[in-house]
Enzyme design. Structure first.
Site, PDB file in Angstrom:
ATOM      1  N   LYS A  35       0.841  -1.208   0.000  1.00  0.00           N
ATOM      2  CA  LYS A  35       0.000   0.000   0.000  1.00  0.00           C
ATOM      3  C   LYS A  35       0.873   1.254   0.000  1.00  0.00           C
ATOM      4  CE  LYS A  35      -3.939  -2.304   2.082  1.00  0.00           C
ATOM      5  NZ  LYS A  35      -4.550  -2.816   3.315  1.00  0.00           N
ATOM      6  N   GLN A  85      -4.620  -1.470   9.633  1.00  0.00           N
ATOM      7  CA  GLN A  85      -4.585  -2.808   9.029  1.00  0.00           C
ATOM      8  C   GLN A  85      -5.248  -3.823   9.966  1.00  0.00           C
ATOM      9  OE1 GLN A  85      -3.348  -3.468   5.859  1.00  0.00           O
ATOM     10  NE2 GLN A  85      -4.174  -5.509   6.133  1.00  0.00           N
ATOM     11  N   ASP A 138     -11.137   3.460   4.223  1.00  0.00           N
ATOM     12  CA  ASP A 138     -11.633   2.076   4.140  1.00  0.00           C
ATOM     13  C   ASP A 138     -13.162   2.046   4.066  1.00  0.00           C
ATOM     14  OD1 ASP A 138      -9.943  -0.043   3.839  1.00  0.00           O
ATOM     15  OD2 ASP A 138      -9.457  -0.230   5.971  1.00  0.00           O
TER      16      ASP A 138
END
Ligand code: NAP
Length: 282
Positions: free
Chosen positions: A53, A97, A120
Site C-alpha cells: 500500500k 490494518q 476504508d
C-alpha cells in the site's frame, strides 16, 4: 468463451488516472494527498499488504506515512495513534490494518477515525452515507467491483444483480452500490433457500462467500457478468468462490482469481485517498 474482466489491467488504469488527478490536485492546492497505514504487530501477511500500500501510494505521487505499533500495544495506545493522525493535516486517509492482534478490539478503533479520513469506508458515518447515497467514502473492494463492471461496459441500470454474501465489508456495500446504480438487487446468504435458483436469475452475479469454487456453471445464467471476490488458499493454490472452468463456459464476462477483484482493492484505496483530500478541501 467469456470475456475476462482483467483486474490487473483495470487497476493500472485506475492508478494512472489517480496519478494524473493527484498531480493536478497538488498544483491546484499545494497539498499532496497523504495516506497513513497503522500496523499493530508483525503478522507477515499484514506487513506485505501494508508495504505494498505504501509503495503504490508513492507511485501515484501521494505521500505515504506508516506507524508501527508492537503486538503488545494497549487499546489506548492504538486509539491514541489514530487520534494523532486525525489531527495531522498531512494525512487525508487513515488505514488501520486488520485484523488487530490479541485482545485488541477493532470496533472502537475504527469508530475513532475521522470520517473525512475513513478511506476504508468502514466508519458508521461512512456506512450511513452509503445507505443514504450521500457523498462520502465507500469501501474499496465493492468500489473495485463497480469499476470492473464499468470498465467492461456491463449494463447495470435495470439489470438483475445477485450478491452472494452479506458481510459488512463486501456483500452489503456492493449490493448498495449496485442499487444506487438502479440494478434490481437480491442479497443471498447461507440461509437462502435454493441458491442456484436465485443466482440463475442474475445478469450480474457477485460472489463474496469465502468458499472455494462454490458457484458452478450450472448456477449461472448464460451471458451473465460474474464477479468473483473470493480469495481462498487451497492445496491447489489461490482460488475464488467461483468455479472458473465451468463458469467461464456459460458467463458472458468473468473475473479471474487471482488477477480480478484482488488488484482493484489497493487501486480504489488510492482513489479514495484522493477523494478524501478533495472532500476535505471542498
Ligand atoms: P464473510 O464475512 O465470511 O461473509 C461470507 C458471506 O457468505 C456470509 O454472508 C455468509 O452467509 C455467506 N455464505 C457462506 N456460506 C454460504 C453458502 N453456502 N451459501 C450462500 N452464502 C454463504 O466474508 P467476506 O469478508 O465478505 O469475504 C468473502 C470472500 O471475499 C472471502 O474469500 C474473502 O477472502 C474475499 N475478500 C476479498 C477481497 C479482495 O480484495 N478481493 C476483499 C475482502 C474479502 P451468512 O451471513 O448467512 O453466514
Amino acid at each position: 468463451m467469456a470475456t475476462v474482466m482483467d483486474g490487473k489491467r483495470t487497476s493500472e488504469l485506475v492508478r494512472e488516472r489517480v496519478s494524473g488527478e493527484a498531480a493536478e490536485f497538488v498544483s491546484a492546492t499545494g497539498h499532496t494527498p497523504g495516506l497513513v497505514t497503522i500496523l499493530v504487530g508483525e503478522d507477515p501477511a499484514s506487513q506485505v499488504y501494508v508495504r505494498s500500500k505504501g509503495e503504490r501510494t508513492r507511485e501515484v505521487g501521494m505521500a505515504s506515512f506508516h506507524e508501527q505499533l508492537t503486538a503488545t500495544a494497549s487499546q489506548d495506545e492504538v486509539e491514541s495513534a489514530v487520534a494523532r493522525w486525525n489531527a495531522d493535516d498531512r494525512v487525508d486517509g487513515i488505514l488501520v490494518q486488520l485484523p488487530l492482534p490479541g485482545d485488541l478490539d477493532s470496533k472502537p478503533v475504527l469508530e475513532l477515525i475521522d470520517p473525512s479520513k475513513d478511506v476504508d469506508g468502514f466508519h458508521p458515518v461512512s456506512v450511513g452515507r452509503l445507505v443514504a447515497n450521500q457523498p462520502g467514502l465507500r469501501p474499496c473492494t465493492p468500489l473495485g467491483v463497480m469499476e470492473l463492471l464499468h470498465t467492461y461496459e456491463i449494463p447495470v441500470t435495470g439489470a438483475e444483480a445477485v450478491v452472494v454474501g452479506r458481510s459488512d465489508i463486501v456483500g452489503k456495500p456492493v449490493a448498495l452500490l449496485l442499487l444506487h446504480e438502479s440494478a434490481t438487487v437480491t442479497i443471498t446468504h447461507s440461509r437462502t433457500r435454493d441458491l442456484a435458483e436465485v443466482t440463475r436469475r442474475a445478469d450480474i452475479l457477485v460472489a463474496a462467500i469465502g468458499r472455494p469454487q462454490m458457484i458452478t456453471g450450472d448456477m449461472i445464467k448464460p451471458g451473465a457478468a460474474v464477479v468473483d471476490v473470493g480469495i481462498n488458499r487451497t492445496d491447489a493454490g489461490l482460488v475464488g468462490d467461483v468455479d472458473y472452468e465451468s463458469a467461464s463456459e456459460v458467463a458472458g464476462a468473468i473475473t479471474p482469481v487471482p488477477g480480478g477483484v484482488g488488484p482493484m482493492t489497493i487501486a480504489m484505496l488510492l482513489s479514495n485517498t484522493l477523494e478524501a483530500a478533495r472532500l476535505r478541501r471542498a
